[in-house]
Motif scaffolding. Structure first.
Motif, PDB file in Angstrom:
ATOM      1  N   UNK A 620       0.893  -1.197  -0.033  1.00  0.00           N
ATOM      2  CA  UNK A 620       0.004   0.091  -0.092  1.00  0.00           C
ATOM      3  C   UNK A 620       0.701   1.116  -0.076  1.00  0.00           C
ATOM      4  N   UNK A 621       1.822   1.303   0.689  1.00  0.00           N
ATOM      5  CA  UNK A 621       2.661   2.558   1.049  1.00  0.00           C
ATOM      6  C   UNK A 621       3.767   2.676  -0.176  1.00  0.00           C
ATOM      7  N   UNK A 622       3.888   1.685  -0.738  1.00  0.00           N
ATOM      8  CA  UNK A 622       4.704   1.721  -1.884  1.00  0.00           C
ATOM      9  C   UNK A 622       4.033   2.190  -2.982  1.00  0.00           C
ATOM     10  N   UNK A 623       2.835   1.762  -2.987  1.00  0.00           N
ATOM     11  CA  UNK A 623       1.944   2.507  -4.270  1.00  0.00           C
ATOM     12  C   UNK A 623       1.649   3.774  -4.154  1.00  0.00           C
ATOM     13  N   UNK A 624       1.522   4.335  -2.771  1.00  0.00           N
ATOM     14  CA  UNK A 624       1.226   5.645  -2.487  1.00  0.00           C
ATOM     15  C   UNK A 624       2.612   6.559  -3.129  1.00  0.00           C
ATOM     16  N   UNK A 625       3.672   5.967  -2.778  1.00  0.00           N
ATOM     17  CA  UNK A 625       4.870   6.655  -2.914  1.00  0.00           C
ATOM     18  C   UNK A 625       5.063   6.838  -4.623  1.00  0.00           C
ATOM     19  N   UNK A 626       4.804   5.556  -5.345  1.00  0.00           N
ATOM     20  CA  UNK A 626       4.867   6.101  -6.693  1.00  0.00           C
ATOM     21  C   UNK A 626       3.856   6.854  -7.297  1.00  0.00           C
ATOM     22  N   UNK A 627       2.464   6.768  -6.633  1.00  0.00           N
ATOM     23  CA  UNK A 627       1.556   7.814  -7.261  1.00  0.00           C
ATOM     24  C   UNK A 627       2.020   9.303  -7.063  1.00  0.00           C
ATOM     25  N   UNK A 628       2.306   9.509  -5.527  1.00  0.00           N
ATOM     26  CA  UNK A 628       2.713  10.979  -5.401  1.00  0.00           C
ATOM     27  C   UNK A 628       3.705  11.397  -5.936  1.00  0.00           C
ATOM     28  N   UNK A 629       4.897  10.678  -6.375  1.00  0.00           N
ATOM     29  CA  UNK A 629       6.139  11.004  -7.207  1.00  0.00           C
ATOM     30  C   UNK A 629       5.654  11.119  -8.641  1.00  0.00           C
ATOM     31  N   UNK A 630       4.510  10.800  -8.973  1.00  0.00           N
ATOM     32  CA  UNK A 630       3.892  10.615 -10.285  1.00  0.00           C
ATOM     33  C   UNK A 630       3.456  12.282 -10.912  1.00  0.00           C
ATOM     34  N   UNK A 631       2.669  12.644  -9.724  1.00  0.00           N
ATOM     35  CA  UNK A 631       2.283  14.163 -10.004  1.00  0.00           C
ATOM     36  C   UNK A 631       3.503  15.285  -9.497  1.00  0.00           C
ATOM     37  N   UNK A 632       4.697  14.804  -9.136  1.00  0.00           N
ATOM     38  CA  UNK A 632       5.647  15.653  -8.673  1.00  0.00           C
ATOM     39  C   UNK A 632       5.663  16.280  -6.963  1.00  0.00           C
ATOM     40  N   UNK A 633       4.870  15.478  -6.445  1.00  0.00           N
ATOM     41  CA  UNK A 633       4.787  15.706  -4.947  1.00  0.00           C
ATOM     42  C   UNK A 633       5.852  14.778  -4.205  1.00  0.00           C
ATOM     43  N   UNK A 634       5.748  15.066  -2.787  1.00  0.00           N
ATOM     44  CA  UNK A 634       6.696  14.113  -1.815  1.00  0.00           C
ATOM     45  C   UNK A 634       5.734  13.428  -0.962  1.00  0.00           C
ATOM     46  N   UNK A 635       6.453  12.381  -0.453  1.00  0.00           N
ATOM     47  CA  UNK A 635       5.618  11.586   0.543  1.00  0.00           C
ATOM     48  C   UNK A 635       6.722  11.213   1.829  1.00  0.00           C
ATOM     49  N   UNK A 636       6.130  11.336   3.075  1.00  0.00           N
ATOM     50  CA  UNK A 636       7.205  11.010   4.110  1.00  0.00           C
ATOM     51  C   UNK A 636       6.344  10.725   5.292  1.00  0.00           C
ATOM     52  N   UNK A 637       7.000  10.149   6.402  1.00  0.00           N
ATOM     53  CA  UNK A 637       6.379   9.467   7.532  1.00  0.00           C
ATOM     54  C   UNK A 637       7.346   9.981   8.696  1.00  0.00           C
ATOM     55  N   UNK A 638       6.341  10.480   9.856  1.00  0.00           N
ATOM     56  CA  UNK A 638       7.423  10.842  11.078  1.00  0.00           C
ATOM     57  C   UNK A 638       6.203  10.244  12.375  1.00  0.00           C
ATOM     58  N   UNK A 639       7.173   9.674  13.172  1.00  0.00           N
ATOM     59  CA  UNK A 639       6.742   9.343  14.398  1.00  0.00           C
ATOM     60  C   UNK A 639       7.695   9.255  15.547  1.00  0.00           C
ATOM     61  N   UNK A 640       7.349   9.398  16.602  1.00  0.00           N
ATOM     62  CA  UNK A 640       8.213   9.736  17.988  1.00  0.00           C
ATOM     63  C   UNK A 640       8.807   8.410  18.608  1.00  0.00           C
ATOM     64  N   UNK A 647       2.434   9.964  11.679  1.00  0.00           N
ATOM     65  CA  UNK A 647       1.689  10.976  10.654  1.00  0.00           C
ATOM     66  C   UNK A 647       2.400  10.542   9.324  1.00  0.00           C
ATOM     67  N   UNK A 648       1.536  10.336   8.393  1.00  0.00           N
ATOM     68  CA  UNK A 648       2.080  10.447   6.868  1.00  0.00           C
ATOM     69  C   UNK A 648       1.668  11.645   6.438  1.00  0.00           C
ATOM     70  N   UNK A 649       2.463  12.281   5.529  1.00  0.00           N
ATOM     71  CA  UNK A 649       2.369  13.349   5.077  1.00  0.00           C
ATOM     72  C   UNK A 649       2.790  13.479   3.524  1.00  0.00           C
ATOM     73  N   UNK A 650       2.021  13.973   2.381  1.00  0.00           N
ATOM     74  CA  UNK A 650       2.190  13.994   1.212  1.00  0.00           C
ATOM     75  C   UNK A 650       1.687  15.306   0.514  1.00  0.00           C
ATOM     76  N   UNK A 651       2.285  15.810  -0.391  1.00  0.00           N
ATOM     77  CA  UNK A 651       1.969  17.085  -1.114  1.00  0.00           C
ATOM     78  C   UNK A 651       1.341  17.086  -2.386  1.00  0.00           C
ATOM     79  N   UNK A 652       0.493  17.831  -2.892  1.00  0.00           N
ATOM     80  CA  UNK A 652       0.095  18.061  -3.951  1.00  0.00           C
ATOM     81  C   UNK A 652       0.169  19.449  -4.761  1.00  0.00           C
ATOM     82  N   UNK A 653       0.244  19.528  -5.951  1.00  0.00           N
ATOM     83  CA  UNK A 653       0.646  20.794  -6.616  1.00  0.00           C
ATOM     84  C   UNK A 653      -0.787  21.521  -6.514  1.00  0.00           C
ATOM     85  N   UNK A 654      -0.757  22.984  -6.333  1.00  0.00           N
ATOM     86  CA  UNK A 654      -1.664  23.602  -6.501  1.00  0.00           C
ATOM     87  C   UNK A 654      -2.004  24.376  -7.775  1.00  0.00           C
TER      88      UNK A 654
END
Length: 689
Positions: A620-640, A647-654
C-alpha cells in the motif's frame, strides 16, 4: 663473383701469435676516425689507405671523409657491398664493389700504410650481432647509431701485421678489379707489401718504434672518451630520473591497491608529487569538463606557503582550465608575470598575486578521454621554475594513475550500490514468497473448505450456508485486492500509467476515499476519523482517481494499526511552496525512527511476513509513493516511536492562477468552496472508482 674466405681468418692463420679482441661499434668508429685523422694531419706523406665497409649505407656516412683523404694520397681504396648507386669507379678514389654473399659483408677493415708508420683495424661481426642486425629494417638511417653491435678482431700499429692485412685486401681488390693491377703493384713495391718476413714479436716491436706525430690520433680518442663520459653521465641522470619516477608511480600504485577510498589515494598523490618535484604547493581536486566551480580537496604545502584547501576554484573564468579541457593535455606557465594567458585574465592575475604563484602547471586527470580531475603545481619562489621534460612526463604519468584509481573507486562504489540493490531484491523476493504464500494460501484454504462443505452437506442449515458463502466471498475479495495491488504497483513502476491531471477540491476526494473503506463488522469497527480541511484551500491539480487511491490507502493503513478507541485525523494546509500538504495522523502503534524510510519499501511489514496481527501485503505505502512521485509531490512519515502514533504527509501541486488581461480585468481560479457549491447545484462530481 664472391669470396667466402675471411680476411680476419687468413690474417690470424698467417700470424699465429695474434689474439683477437672484442670491440663494440662505437669503439671501432672512434678508432677508425682516429686513424683517418692521423692521415689528414700528415703534410708530405702519401700513404696507402684501404677501407672496407659492410654495406653502402655505412660508406655513405663516411664518403665526405674519404674525399678529404683523397687529397692526401692517390692510393685510396674503398670496398663496399652496393645497395643503390655504389659501383666500381675511379672518380676521387678507387671504389671496389663486392657481392652481398662475400665474406667481406660481415667484416670491417681499415689499413693505413705510410713511410714511417702503419696501423690496421681488421674485425668481423659476431654471429649474435649479425642475427640482430638482420631483424632491423633495411636502409634504416639510425642503424649506425646501434652501439650494441659487437665485433671481434685486431687493432694494432705493428707494421708487419698491417702489411700482411694490406696484402690480403689488395689481393681481393685485384680479383674484383683486374684493371687496377698496375696501380696495386706500385703500392706493393713502394711499401714492401708481400715481401717474405719473419713475424716475430721482437721484430714487430722494433718496427713499431718510429718517430711520428701521434697527437691527432690521441686527440680523437680523447674526444671520444669525453663524449662517452658525457653520454654515460647523461645516461646515469636519465636512469636516476626514471628510478625516481618509477618509485613515485609505484607509491601511488601501492596506495591504489591498499585503499579504494579516492580521498585517501588523492591525498597520498598530492603529498608524494609535491615532495618529489619540490613544488611550493600541489593541489588535486575533482572536476568535470562542464563544471563551473570546484572545491580544493587535497593539498601539499611547503612551510610558509598559504593554504588553499577547502576554497572554491572558479573554472568558467579560468582560461588555463578551458585550455586543458579543449586540448585534453597539460598547460605549463613558466612565469605568471609574463605569460599572456595570465596577464590578460583579471581572475588569473588576482589568483597568481594572492597566492604568490610564479610558475604554474595544470595537468588533467583523464580516463579514456573523460576529465575526472585536475592536478596543479605551484612554484612561489624566485627565480621562476624551469620545467624539465622529465617532470612533465612524471606529472602526466601520476595523473594517469590517479585516473585509473578514481575509475576503480567509482566502479567499486557502483558495485557496492549494485550489491545493496541485489540484497534489496533478494529481500523483496523472500518477502514476496512469504507474503503471497500467506495471503494467497490462507484465503484459498478457507474458500476450499467452505465450498467443499456446501457441496458435501446438502442438508446444512440455511443460516450456516449463508455464513459459508459470506466467508468465501470475503476471502475471494481479499485475494482480488492482493492481485490488484501487484498489478497496480507493477504498472506504476514500469511507467505504463497514463496520468489525467485535473483541478480538484481536496474535500471531495477525502469524502470519496472515506466512502471506499470496506464495511467492517461490529468487532472490527474503525477508530474515530476527523477531517480538518479549510473551505478556502486552493484547488489542487492531480489525477482524481489516483489521489483518492492514495487517501484511501493511507486511511486504511491508519485503521489497521490504530485501536478502536484511538483516533485518526486528516488535515490539509497550504505549505507556501505552491503545494498543499495533506497529513493522515493516527494514535496507533507508531513507527521506530530508524524505520521511517523503509516503510515505503515493497512488502515491508513491521512484524514480519508470517507473524503480523494485521492483514495486507505491504504494498500500500509503496503504491502511494509511486503515485505521489508521479504528480511531482513528496511523501514521508513521522513518528516519535513505538505506541506514539504516526503521521503520513504528502504534497499535491496547487492549480496555478490564470489571469486574463482583457478589458483590464483579472480573473482568478475559484476556491474549493465555490467549486463544491457549483457542483452540488449541478448534480455533484463525476463518479470515481
Amino acid at each position: 663473383m664472391s669470396i667466402s674466405t675471411s680476411v680476419l681468418s687468413d690474417l690470424l692463420q698467417s700470424i699465429p701469435y695474434l689474439r683477437p679482441q672484442l670491440y663494440f661499434k662505437a669503439s671501432l668508429t672512434a678508432l677508425s676516425h682516429a686513424m683517418e685523422d692521423q692521415v689528414l694531419a700528415a703534410t708530405l706523406e702519401q700513404p696507402l689507405v684501404i677501407a672496407s665497409f659492410q654495406r653502402e649505407r655505412y660508406y655513405r656516412q663516411e664518403a665526405h671523409r674519404y674525399q678529404r683523404l683523397a687529397q692526401r694520397s692517390n692510393q685510396i681504396y674503398v670496398l663496399s657491398a652496393p645497395e643503390t648507386d655504389f659501383t666500381n669507379s675511379s672518380e676521387y678514389y678507387e671504389k671496389i664493389a663486392f657481392e652481398f654473399e662475400d665474406a667481406l659483408s660481415q667484416e670491417w677493415h681499415l689499413v693505413v700504410i705510410a713511410e714511417n708508420y702503419a696501423t690496421c683495424l681488421v674485425c668481423r661481426e659476431s654471429l649474435g650481432s649479425i642475427t640482430k642486425n638482420k631483424q632491423l629494417p633495411e636502409l634504416t638511417p639510425s642503424l649506425d647509431m646501434d652501439t650494441s653491435r659487437r665485433f671481434e678482431g685486431i687493432w694494432t700499429s705493428e707494421r708487419g701485421v698491417s702489411l700482411k692485412a694490406a696484402e690480403l685486401l689488395l689481393d681481393r681488390i685485384v680479383i674484383y678489379r683486374p684493371s687496377l693491377v698496375n696501380k696495386v703493384k706500385q703500392a706493393r713495391l713502394r711499401f714492401g707489401i708481400g715481401e717474405t718476413r719473419s713475424y716475430s714479436q721482437t721484430d714487430q716491436m722494433a718496427e713499431f718504434a718510429c718517430d711520428i706525430d701521434t697527437d691527432p690520433f690521441v686527440q680523437r680518442l680523447v674526444t671520444y672518451l669525453q663524449a662517452s663520459q658525457y653520454k654515460l653521465h647523461k645516461a646515469y641522470r636519465s636512469i636516476t630520473a626514471q628510478a625516481r619516477k618509477e618509485r613515485l608511480v609505484n607509491s601511488i600504485s601501492t596506495a591504489i591497491r591498499r585503499s579504494l577510498d579516492p580521498h585517501e589515494v588523492l591525498q597520498i598523490a598530492a603529498q608524494e608529487l609535491g615532495q618529489h618535484l619540490g613544488a611550493s604547493r600541489c593541489l588535486i581536486y575533482r572536476a568535470q569538463a562542464t563544471d563551473v566551480q570546484a572545491i580544493i580537496e587535497h593539498e601539499f604545502l611547503n612551510p610558509g606557503v598559504l593554504s588553499i584547501c577547502g576554497q572554491t576554484w572558479d573554472l568558467d573564468q579560468n582560461p588555463l582550465f578551458q585550455e586543458v579541457v579543449k586540448q585534453s593535455e597539460g598547460v605549463c606557465v613558466a612565469d605568471t608575470l609574463t605569460d599572456s594567458r595570465v596577464t590578460s585574465s583579471k581572475a588569473l592575475s588576482l589568483i597568481a598575486k594572492k597566492f604568490a604563484i610564479r610558475s604554474w602547471l595544470i595537468e588533467p586527470v583523464l580516463f579514456q578521454g573523460r576529465l575526472l580531475g585536475i592536478v596543479e603545481l605551484h612554484y612561489c619562489s624566485l627565480p621562476p621554475h624551469e620545467w624539465q621534460p622529465g617532470e612533465l612526463d612524471l606529472v602526466e604519468a601520476i595523473a594517469t594513475q590517479m585516473g585509473a584509481a578514481l575509475i576503480q573507486a567509482e566502479a567499486y562504489a557502483n558495485l557496492e550500490e549494485l550489491n545493496q540493490q541485489l540484497e534489496a531484491l533478494d529481500r523483496t523476493r523472500s518477502n514476496l514468497i512469504a507474503i503471497t504464500g500467506h495471503e494467497l494460501r490462507t484465503p484459498l484454504s478457507t474458500i476450499q473448505v467452505c465450498l467443499e462443505s456446501l457441496a458435501s452437506e446438502p442438508d446444512m442449515p440455511l443460516e450456516l450456508q449463508q455464513v459459508m458463502l459470506s466467508t468465501a466471498l470475503s476471502d475471494s475479495e481479499r485475494m482480488r485486492k492482493l492481485v490488484q495491488d501487484f498489478l497496480t504497483l507493477s504498472n506504476l513502476e514500469s511507467g505504463r500509467v497514463e496520468w489525467h491531471p485535473e483541478s480538484l477540491t481536496l474535500q471531495e476526494c477525502v469524502d470519496l476515499a472515506l466512502s471506499r473503506l470496506r464495511t467492517r463488522s461490529a468487532a472490527d469497527k474503525p477508530p474515530k476519523i476527523k477531517t480538518q480541511i479549510s473551505q478556502n484551500l486552493p484547488l489542487v491539480r492531480a489525477d482524481g482517481d489516483w489521489l483518492v487511491e492514495v487517501l484511501a490507502k493511507l486511511i486504511d493503513n491508519a485503521c489497521k494499526f490504530t485501536p478502536q478507541k484511538g483516533e485518526i485525523s486528516i488535515k490539509a494546509t497550504r505549505n507556501g511552496n505552491q503545494m498543499v500538504e495533506v497529513t493522515v495522523a493516527d494514535t496507533g502503534r507508531g513507527i521506530e525512527p530508524n524505520r521511517l524510510e523503509i516503510v515505503f519499501d515493497r512488502f515491508y511489514q513491521e512484524e514480519g511476513a508470517l507473524r503480523r496481527t494485521t492483514g495486507g501485503t505491504g504494498l500500500g505505502l509503496a503504491i502511494c509513493r509511486q503515485i505521489v512521485n508521479g504528480w511531482g509531490g513528496e511523501i514521508w512519515a513521522e513518528s516519535t516511536g513505538k505506541d506514539q502514533g504516526s503521521q503520513f504527509h504528502f504534497t499535491i501541486p496547487v492549480v496555478e492562477n490564470s489571469q486574463e488581461k482583457s478589458r483590464g480585468q483579472v480573473v482568478t481560479e475559484p476556491s474549493q468552496s465555490e467549486v463544491q457549491s457549483k457542483r452540488q447545484k449541478s448534480g455533484g462530481r463525476r463518479k470515481m472508482p
